[in-house]
Design an enzyme around this catalytic site. Structure first.
Site, PDB file in Angstrom:
ATOM      1  N   HIS A   1     -18.441   5.338   4.048  1.00 20.58           N
ATOM      2  CA  HIS A   1     -17.099   5.582   4.740  1.00 20.58           C
ATOM      3  C   HIS A   1     -16.077   5.919   4.088  1.00 20.58           C
ATOM      4  O   HIS A   1     -15.627   6.025   2.816  1.00 20.58           O
ATOM      5  CB  HIS A   1     -16.464   4.391   5.640  1.00 20.58           C
TER       6      HIS A   1
ATOM      7  N   GLU B   1     -12.588   4.621   1.738  1.00 22.88           N
ATOM      8  CA  GLU B   1     -12.425   3.539   1.096  1.00 22.88           C
ATOM      9  C   GLU B   1     -13.050   4.338  -0.229  1.00 22.88           C
ATOM     10  O   GLU B   1     -13.996   4.257  -0.983  1.00 22.88           O
ATOM     11  CB  GLU B   1     -13.908   2.581   1.512  1.00 22.88           C
TER      12      GLU B   1
ATOM     13  N   HIS C   1     -17.077  -1.034  -0.711  1.00 20.45           N
ATOM     14  CA  HIS C   1     -16.177  -0.672   0.226  1.00 20.45           C
ATOM     15  C   HIS C   1     -14.844  -1.824   0.466  1.00 20.45           C
ATOM     16  O   HIS C   1     -14.548  -1.707  -0.767  1.00 20.45           O
ATOM     17  CB  HIS C   1     -17.127  -1.173   2.123  1.00 20.45           C
TER      18      HIS C   1
ATOM     19  N   GLU D   1     -16.636  -5.972  -0.451  1.00 20.23           N
ATOM     20  CA  GLU D   1     -15.296  -5.208   0.259  1.00 20.23           C
ATOM     21  C   GLU D   1     -14.361  -5.988  -1.019  1.00 20.23           C
ATOM     22  O   GLU D   1     -13.657  -6.971  -1.204  1.00 20.23           O
ATOM     23  CB  GLU D   1     -15.045  -6.349   0.818  1.00 20.23           C
TER      24      GLU D   1
END
Length: 341
Positions: free
Chosen positions: A53, A56, A148, A211
């Site tokens: 993405h 990010e 991410h 994350e």
């Protein structure tokens, strides 16, 4: 080697596509794809991907520092390493994606989408991973770390999402995730279109989506929040010391998925709802025409709530905590137990 990230963001090809340092050989494979091979034999083949993405950016900055340290021989390399900046076009625009969410397209799912840059890129990244892991002439340990950041804030700022897996997770892999500063691990129970599910399912790799904090533009990330992750990555690729684990990550498993099927979809959570917010049994979570989503367990925790996804895609996951009653570190329940006005 010219600066790999700068080249990728500029959309340029390096003046030379291969080279050597005193400790490793490097090879530029394609835009945003770089292979590093130690001169000495290695038992691990590691894929580190970021930028799937494009908004990010913290993981990209972390990996950029690592790559520069390896190429300058400041950090030794003890593993075969494939570094991937997943969606260069979106990275240049600071957008999550340009035409479609690539992290729903892996495992051949890109064939279900109309021709677009993300679908072609997902195919290219599958191909790069397959080529990387098939060239070895010896048994290797295969790990895939897909890094991410989250759209929303979180009660656990650093957490990992584990793809569905039929066999037990390697102890050293779980230990490394704890050493990397992850506060929680979420275990999927169904297949998906993520890059980590692809690597786990097709190549039996130990895979995790990391994350790390909240999505911010380049230059706006406080990388001190992820010092343990950066140190753990350096220790992993160099065979060095890992950070000490202050506490084992809490564990959650997916209980249900909220899917947006139509344009009538309504998610009964505000924009301020954090990841891992807890909801009591019976709470109405979302509606989509005649379909309603309720909390089914005594309490469930939300992950990745997003009402703005395309039709047919996931608008949120609901989790249950393992050994929930034994932990005092779980987030408190949300204050509303019915849809907010």
């Amino acid at each position: 080697m010219q600066d790999f990230l700068t080249l990728t963001l500029a959309g340029e090809r390096p003046a030379t596509v291969a080279g050597r340092t005193t400790q490793l050989s490097w090879r530029w494979i394609d835009e945003g794809i770089l292979e590093l091979t130690p001169h000495d034999a290695a038992r691990m083949a590691l894929v580190i991907s970021t930028g799937i993405h494009g908004n990010e950016t913290a993981p990209v900055e972390i990996v950029d520092r690592l790559v520069n340290s390896l190429l300058s021989d400041e950090t030794p390399l003890r593993a075969r390493l494939l570094v991937i900046y997943g969606n260069p076009a979106a990275l240049r625009q600071n957008k999550r994606y340009v035409h479609g969410d690539m992290n729903r397209m892996f495992g051949g799912r890109w064939q279900q989408y109309e021709d677009c840059p993300e679908a072609r890129r997902a195919w290219r990244l599958e191909q790069a991973m397959e080529n990387f892991w098939q060239v070895s002439e010896q048994d290797e340990v295969r790990w895939h770390l897909d890094m991410h950041t989250a759209i929303r804030g979180s009660y656990h700022p650093r957490f990992g999402v584990m793809p569905q897996r039929e066999t037990p997770w390697p102890d050293d892999f779980l230990h490394w995730l704890g050493a990397a500063g992850l506060e929680a691990l979420v275990f999927h129970r169904a297949p998906g279109g993520t890059y980590t599910h692809y690597s786990s399912h097709h190549f039996h790799a130990a895979s995790c989506t990391l994350e790390l904090g909240k999505a911010l533009p380049f230059g706006h990330n406080d990388l001190t929040q992820f010092a343990a992750t950066a140190q753990a990555l350096t220790g992993l690729v160099s065979g060095g010391t890992l950070p000490e684990i202050s506490a084992a990550p809490l564990r959650y498993r997916v209980a249900q998925q909220i899917t947006r099927h139509t344009g009538r979809f309504v998610l009964h959570m505000g924009a301020e709802t954090l990841n891992f917010t807890a909801f009591a049994q019976g709470t109405l979570l979302a509606e989509d025409g005649d379909t309603q989503y309720y909390v089914q367990q005594a309490r469930e925790f939300v992950l990745f709530p997003n009402p703005n996804v395309a039709e047919g895609l996931r608008a949120g996951l609901m989790l249950v905590a393992e050994n929930d009653s034994d932990s005092t570190d779980r987030p408190e329940e949300a204050h509303f137990l019915s849809p907010p006005a």
